[in-house]
Design a protein around this motif. Structure first.
Motif, PDB file in Angstrom:
ATOM      1  N   TYR A  87       0.834  -1.186   0.000  1.00  0.00           N
ATOM      2  CA  TYR A  87       0.000   0.000   0.000  1.00  0.00           C
ATOM      3  C   TYR A  87       0.882   1.254   0.000  1.00  0.00           C
ATOM      4  O   TYR A  87       1.879   1.308   0.705  1.00  0.00           O
TER       5      TYR A  87
ATOM      6  N   TYR B 233       3.799   2.575  11.117  1.00  0.00           N
ATOM      7  CA  TYR B 233       3.125   1.351  10.699  1.00  0.00           C
ATOM      8  C   TYR B 233       2.238   1.629   9.491  1.00  0.00           C
ATOM      9  O   TYR B 233       1.723   2.746   9.344  1.00  0.00           O
ATOM     10  N   CYS B 234       2.044   0.632   8.642  1.00  0.00           N
ATOM     11  CA  CYS B 234       1.170   0.772   7.470  1.00  0.00           C
ATOM     12  C   CYS B 234      -0.259   0.986   7.949  1.00  0.00           C
ATOM     13  O   CYS B 234      -0.745   0.226   8.795  1.00  0.00           O
ATOM     14  N   ASN B 235      -0.938   1.973   7.447  1.00  0.00           N
ATOM     15  CA  ASN B 235      -2.294   2.231   7.922  1.00  0.00           C
ATOM     16  C   ASN B 235      -3.318   1.356   7.210  1.00  0.00           C
ATOM     17  O   ASN B 235      -4.512   1.548   7.354  1.00  0.00           O
ATOM     18  N   HIS B 236      -2.832   0.381   6.451  1.00  0.00           N
ATOM     19  CA  HIS B 236      -3.746  -0.478   5.701  1.00  0.00           C
ATOM     20  C   HIS B 236      -3.727  -1.903   6.233  1.00  0.00           C
ATOM     21  O   HIS B 236      -4.730  -2.585   6.272  1.00  0.00           O
ATOM     22  N   CYS B 237      -2.544  -2.370   6.635  1.00  0.00           N
ATOM     23  CA  CYS B 237      -2.466  -3.744   7.147  1.00  0.00           C
ATOM     24  C   CYS B 237      -1.807  -3.805   8.528  1.00  0.00           C
ATOM     25  O   CYS B 237      -1.762  -4.865   9.143  1.00  0.00           O
ATOM     26  N   GLY B 238      -1.271  -2.714   9.001  1.00  0.00           N
ATOM     27  CA  GLY B 238      -0.733  -2.665  10.353  1.00  0.00           C
ATOM     28  C   GLY B 238       0.676  -3.180  10.525  1.00  0.00           C
ATOM     29  O   GLY B 238       1.205  -3.175  11.635  1.00  0.00           O
TER      30      GLY B 238
END
Lengths: 274, 274, 274, 274
Positions: free
Chosen positions: D255, D264-269
């Protein structure tokens, strides 16, 4: 008793259709009303064109009577379906509804109600009510906020522009004088506004070299200060945009400022609420 | 002794009313003065309209005498209530107050003081003083800051626009020539300014195809470079807005204007409150 | 040997005065040159006004000869004081210097060198060199960067506007036709540019209702898309402004993005380099 | 079999040249096509100028026939080289290609196909296809995104402007009346648009003092609300610019579009690289 309840249901149903836009019938009503309003305004506009009025006056007249009757029915239904009719009648839109419907009826009794023609154009204001209901305006929510926030600043700016125009207009009145079209101070101020806002009709234009010099300064000034309201709204919108992002707070670390489509907190990695 | 003290109190009181706007009387005085100034400017404007002057000239004259007397009293009170009168008399507003009040008196001795009419329009500048006092201008504080910060840039830009207009005007003078209205270089430069700022009077317009081509380029240029002052002010206002949000003040050195995520004061290095 | 050294010193000194602006003499030279250029351009402008030429032609002529001689001396000194004269002579400013000085000399041999008049206006371009030297332009450095960064985007935008104007102009040519002033497609395209850029001379204006409808759409379009170049420059300037803040890095924690006047790191509190 | 393969290769090669711009031949084809289109549009424009048509009509005619034949060959090649010709023929560009080529052939059979002239101007739209292929448009990618994102807001704004113009136009129709050029409501609305967008032709201009007052208000309004679309696009472009800076891609879910300070990725954490 049952009849009364049924009546109540009937009134509720009608209220829902006319005043709200959540149901299918409500939306349909809004769309029909929108078309009716826009056609009626179109009729008013066409009627004012002499050639069209001569040729198609009769057809336009019939069309307008049909729309007027429809609006009258709508007006009555609005009064009937509401619990406190007075509240609607004396509301902003209630008054507009009344005064935009009545002129056609008056034209039976009085001949030459030409000036009442424009009253019917007021119907256009009703469009805003429908837009409001249809949530279409939601799209423009942010910028209405931005406009409201920058209202005071823009008012100060416009007031400053006005004073500037009065002073510049007076100077031009003295320089150019009546022979070149600057016949009075109000007219010179009008010219200054026309110039500063970069409209430039050309119906009044400076003729003396010195007048053209001052005019040039006004133009460059106007070209420059148009940046001010733009800057105000721009910065306000950027700010509101920034605020808009800050609605969610992470349930784990309380970090704010997530993107609209964020699923996980970008600070600690824990899941966000929907 | 007591009389002197009383006189001092009386002077102080007067000073507070006239020069400040914190008390109820001070605000009232400002509002009355504002109305008086605006009406007097309105009188000047109306007087310059021939029809109104012919019909209501006498009434306007009386109104103006009343206002002139009021302004004279105000002028004297301002001198009386201040400790160092010279400082007021030779200040910017002091000079304006004097020169905007005197023309009416001169009109008794000299007939045809028409050109002194505009001097009275100077009164409009006095509005700014009242606005300043009334803290109304506080609203526009940020954008005055933004304008000041971008003043130098905008000056460079306007200077660049002027040079551009001189060069383009000279080119058009050669292409179009006197027969099409471009009778001299200054006039052509005036036309270039009218065109570049998108005012477009139409009193002078290119007639030859080549002239129209150059004019098109100037217009598109003007349409494009209007973005520059706007960009300057916008970015400046966004920046100042950002600074403005930092209401934190250092507990050690009282320095303000910290970043939102600042932990230590960037002026003395001591820790900030959260 | 010593003479040669002296000569070199003399050349160096002259170079410093003419080509640089760090010394007091260098600055003085620039200011005198700036005044000379601006006066000479003023002379060219005034000379083109018939009345002034008739009355003060002789004085203007003398003034121009003095300036021309001064510029000639300057031109020779520039060649003499530089090590590689060819590099100056064939540089952009070298060519301008030459062609803006020569027309006056030509006017001795040829009568009616009217069209060479404008060549002298080229002198105005020389102003930019002085500004560059004087570091005054440093003020506009950031926005030149912003303009360069957004150059490609603005070019695409202007190209798009041009295509739009050609298509809209062609449509108007078909709708309005030659009788209403739209005599050819190029002329209609010219009108479309005049309208889209909101200049609006009024020398050509749509007469048919349908033409006015299309014109209205063009105007609203032009009113709307002026936002695009503004948006490009604004966002670019904001970005460059942001970058501008990030020059310093904390020697202790390497945190960046300090304010211009920061003395201590706002992240760890240690002292920054100057 | 081999012949078929060869044919396929031949078709593939042709497709690559005509529809793509990755190879050297493909780019060359695009450049030639671009020149051909621009010349043909230039021919159409010149042909509409009476003097040029009289003098060089024959040459223009020959040039147009050459270009028309070239475009016809190109059209046939486009059909031949594609697998599903119908898809091209009925696509947007396919239809434009057809209708911009056919008028010249029709001119053989029908005399006076003057009105078909403009159809050929449609060729200009084909320029956009080439630009798309040439990736030149990539430069303007961001701002197309910004325009798309702000499309709805700008539509609401323009709709609001239109309603405003109808109401203001109707008011002016009543104030000024037919004698001063405001002969009908549509014409008055047209004037209101001309004024609000600061175009200001001057073909219709208010004559009564009250009309000029309303006109002044419209102008200042137009001067002020031009800030709105500008603000919308500016803030949108700034936002997209900000997003654009985040080149980070999540190592887990790929993403993109993370904030600058995201850990942290705000789409999958999952954790992002630094």
């Amino acid at each position: 008793m049952r009849l009364k309840e049924q009546e109540k249901n009937w009134k509720d149903k009608l209220h829902e259709i006319i005043y709200e836009a959540d149901t299918r019938e409500g939306k349909l009503f809004d769309i029909i009303l929108l078309i009716a309003i826009l056609s009626s305004v179109l009729f008013v506009m066409l009627e004012s064109v002499d050639e069209i009025q001569t040729k198609y006056g009769a057809i336009l007249n019939i069309g307008e009577w049909i729309l007027t009757v429809l609006f009258s029915i709508e007006y009555i239904l609005r009064i009937v379906s509401i619990n406190k009719p007075a509240r609607y009648i004396f509301s902003f839109y209630g008054i507009i509804d009344f005064f935009s419907t009545i002129p056609k009826y008056l034209s039976i009794f009085f001949i030459g109600t030409h000036s009442l023609l424009a009253l019917r154009a007021l119907r256009l204001l009703r469009v805003f009510r429908i837009l409001k209901l249809a949530r279409f305006i939601g799209e423009s929510n942010n910028f209405i906020k931005a406009l409201k926030a920058s209202r005071a600043k823009i008012a100060v700016f416009l007031f400053f522009v006005l004073i500037l125009c009065v002073i510049l207009g007076t100077i031009m009145y003295l320089i150019e004088g009546g022979d070149n079209g600057f016949t009075s101070i109000p007219r010179s101020v009008y010219w200054a506004i026309v110039t500063l806002t970069t409209v430039g009709y050309g119906d009044i234009a400076p003729q003396t070299p010195f007048g053209q010099l001052i005019a040039s300064i006004i133009m460059i000034l106007g070209y420059g200060i148009i940046a001010v309201p733009t800057g105000i709204v721009s910065s306000e919108m950027t700010r509101i945009h920034d605020l808009h992002l800050n609605t969610q707070s992470c349930p784990n670390c309380s970090y704010e400022g997530h993107d609209d489509d964020a699923i996980y907190c970008n600070h600690c990695g824990s899941k966000l609420h929907d």
